[in-house]
Design a protein around this motif. Structure first.
Motif, PDB file in Angstrom:
ATOM      1  N   ALA A  80      -4.575 -13.395 -60.204  1.00 60.23           N
ATOM      2  CA  ALA A  80      -5.959 -13.374 -60.711  1.00 60.23           C
ATOM      3  C   ALA A  80      -6.060 -14.190 -62.002  1.00 60.23           C
ATOM      4  CB  ALA A  80      -6.404 -11.932 -60.943  1.00 60.23           C
ATOM      5  N   MET A  81      -5.063 -14.105 -62.866  1.00 58.17           N
ATOM      6  CA  MET A  81      -5.069 -14.897 -64.111  1.00 58.17           C
ATOM      7  C   MET A  81      -5.044 -16.385 -63.797  1.00 58.17           C
ATOM      8  SD  MET A  81      -2.260 -13.119 -66.538  1.00 58.17           S
ATOM      9  CE  MET A  81      -2.479 -11.422 -67.030  1.00 58.17           C
ATOM     10  N   MET A  82      -4.209 -16.771 -62.833  1.00 59.49           N
ATOM     11  CA  MET A  82      -4.109 -18.192 -62.473  1.00 59.49           C
ATOM     12  C   MET A  82      -5.441 -18.681 -61.911  1.00 59.49           C
ATOM     13  SD  MET A  82      -0.391 -18.073 -60.716  1.00 59.49           S
ATOM     14  CE  MET A  82       1.071 -17.641 -61.641  1.00 59.49           C
ATOM     15  N   ASP A  83      -6.049 -17.857 -61.061  1.00 59.31           N
ATOM     16  CA  ASP A  83      -7.359 -18.231 -60.502  1.00 59.31           C
ATOM     17  C   ASP A  83      -8.393 -18.374 -61.616  1.00 59.31           C
ATOM     18  OD1 ASP A  83      -6.263 -18.202 -58.010  1.00 59.31           O
ATOM     19  OD2 ASP A  83      -7.145 -16.294 -57.381  1.00 59.31           O
ATOM     20  N   LYS A  84      -8.356 -17.434 -62.564  1.00 60.22           N
ATOM     21  CA  LYS A  84      -9.325 -17.448 -63.672  1.00 60.22           C
ATOM     22  C   LYS A  84      -9.188 -18.738 -64.485  1.00 60.22           C
ATOM     23  CE  LYS A  84      -9.103 -15.109 -67.847  1.00 60.22           C
ATOM     24  NZ  LYS A  84      -8.597 -13.946 -68.564  1.00 60.22           N
ATOM     25  N   HIS A  85      -7.956 -19.177 -64.694  1.00 58.47           N
ATOM     26  CA  HIS A  85      -7.717 -20.385 -65.492  1.00 58.47           C
ATOM     27  C   HIS A  85      -7.793 -21.654 -64.636  1.00 58.47           C
ATOM     28  CE1 HIS A  85      -6.602 -18.452 -69.301  1.00 58.47           C
ATOM     29  NE2 HIS A  85      -6.088 -17.497 -68.541  1.00 58.47           N
ATOM     30  N   GLY A  86      -7.973 -21.486 -63.333  1.00 58.81           N
ATOM     31  CA  GLY A  86      -8.070 -22.645 -62.443  1.00 58.81           C
ATOM     32  C   GLY A  86      -6.777 -23.432 -62.356  1.00 58.81           C
ATOM     33  N   ILE A  87      -5.616 -22.750 -62.480  1.00 54.25           N
ATOM     34  CA  ILE A  87      -4.340 -23.464 -62.397  1.00 54.25           C
ATOM     35  C   ILE A  87      -3.620 -23.077 -61.112  1.00 54.25           C
ATOM     36  CG2 ILE A  87      -3.971 -23.889 -64.850  1.00 54.25           C
ATOM     37  CD1 ILE A  87      -2.395 -21.322 -65.004  1.00 54.25           C
ATOM     38  N   GLU A  88      -2.792 -23.994 -60.628  1.00 49.85           N
ATOM     39  CA  GLU A  88      -2.117 -23.755 -59.353  1.00 49.85           C
ATOM     40  C   GLU A  88      -0.627 -23.538 -59.550  1.00 49.85           C
ATOM     41  OE1 GLU A  88      -3.222 -26.337 -56.195  1.00 49.85           O
ATOM     42  OE2 GLU A  88      -5.359 -25.931 -56.484  1.00 49.85           O
ATOM     43  N   THR A  89      -0.287 -22.791 -60.587  1.00 50.85           N
ATOM     44  CA  THR A  89       1.116 -22.433 -60.822  1.00 50.85           C
ATOM     45  C   THR A  89       1.645 -21.709 -59.586  1.00 50.85           C
ATOM     46  OG1 THR A  89       0.398 -22.011 -63.082  1.00 50.85           O
ATOM     47  CG2 THR A  89       2.628 -21.320 -62.524  1.00 50.85           C
ATOM     48  N   TRP A  90       2.825 -22.115 -59.112  1.00 47.92           N
ATOM     49  CA  TRP A  90       3.406 -21.388 -57.976  1.00 47.92           C
ATOM     50  C   TRP A  90       3.788 -19.987 -58.431  1.00 47.92           C
ATOM     51  CZ3 TRP A  90       7.485 -25.533 -56.035  1.00 47.92           C
ATOM     52  CH2 TRP A  90       6.791 -26.644 -55.544  1.00 47.92           C
TER      53      TRP A  90
END
Ligand code: DX5
Ligand code: ZN
Length: 230
Positions: free
Chosen positions: A169-179
């Motif tokens: 959810a944090m990655m989605d919020k920041h719009g990043i595609e960290t694996w």
């Protein structure tokens, strides 16, 4: 690598078998048995950060020379700041350090990237993700351990699933595609729960190397994770 865009940001499923439970006397042959893997997961243990001892950069370099797929080093070592870059130089395409062992995780992630590998940070089961939200853009991958690190063949800890969900959810919020990698007790029985929670990179040690056909097991794990991601 199979590309099957999932609902969250287009990440695709990757399977990274751990050689920890393979035959160390025949490592070259053992990696040749898993051509369908996306990465080979190499567990480096120093007998201090975890109560187990495996190998160092010289052995990893030898493995990198013969492996049909790139190496994903998981460093379970105390002095990560001083030793991680040696694994990039040994030929690993991805290097993961533990945040519990890093004195300066931002500097270390940047050093790994500038040395030419993907930078990744691992959290033990009791380490929360929240303090590290702002670090995520510095990372190519986040590893959430689903067992206490140190040994293969342990039972999957379901208590880690909410953290996987919060991290995604944090990655989605920041719009990043960290694996988002999970490691420990991943099997045909547990992989769907991890994928549903938002993981996209799956370490599997005993599940792959205890199978009669390790490469077929990789395909089966990938199919389950793909189905769970919808
Ligand atoms: C545990 C290691 C894992 C381990 C996974 O500390 O980091 O990579 O080899 O093995 P399984 O899949 O058997 O739990
Ligand atoms: Zn590992």
């Amino acid at each position: 690598m199979s590309a099957s865009p999932g609902p969250r940001g287009g990440q695709h499923i990757q399977i990274t078998p751990s050689i920890l439970n393979s035959d160390f006397a025949r490592l070259g042959e053992e990696v040749a048995r898993i051509p369908g893997a996306d990465w080979v997961h190499v567990d480096v243990m120093d007998n201090h950060f975890v109560p187990n001892l495996t190998f160092g950069p010289t052995m990893v370099e030898a493995l990198a020379r013969v492996s049909p797929v790139p190496l994903d080093a998981h460093l379970m070592i105390e002095d990560a700041d001083r030793n991680a870059v040696a694994y990039v130089e040994a030929g690993c395409g991805s290097v993961t350090f533990h945040v519990e062992a890093a004195k300066a995780p931002v500097r270390l992630a940047r050093e790994i990237r500038s040395a030419g590998a993907r930078a990744s940070m691992a959290l033990k089961p009791a380490t929360p993700i929240e303090p590290y939200e702002d670090l995520l853009p510095e990372l190519d991958m986040l590893l959430i351990m689903t067992v206490e690190p140190g040994f293969g063949g342990q039972k999957f800890l379901d208590l880690c699933l909410p953290k996987i969900r919060r991290a995604r959810a944090m990655m989605d919020k920041h719009g990043i595609e960290t694996w988002l990698q999970v490691d420990g007790g991943v099997s045909l029985e547990t992989i769907e729960r991890c994928a549903e929670a938002g993981a996209d990179v799956f370490v599997a040690g005993s599940a792959v190397y205890s199978a009669d056909d390790p490469d077929a097991m990789i395909a089966a794990l990938r199919a389950k994770a793909d189905a769970a991601r919808g």
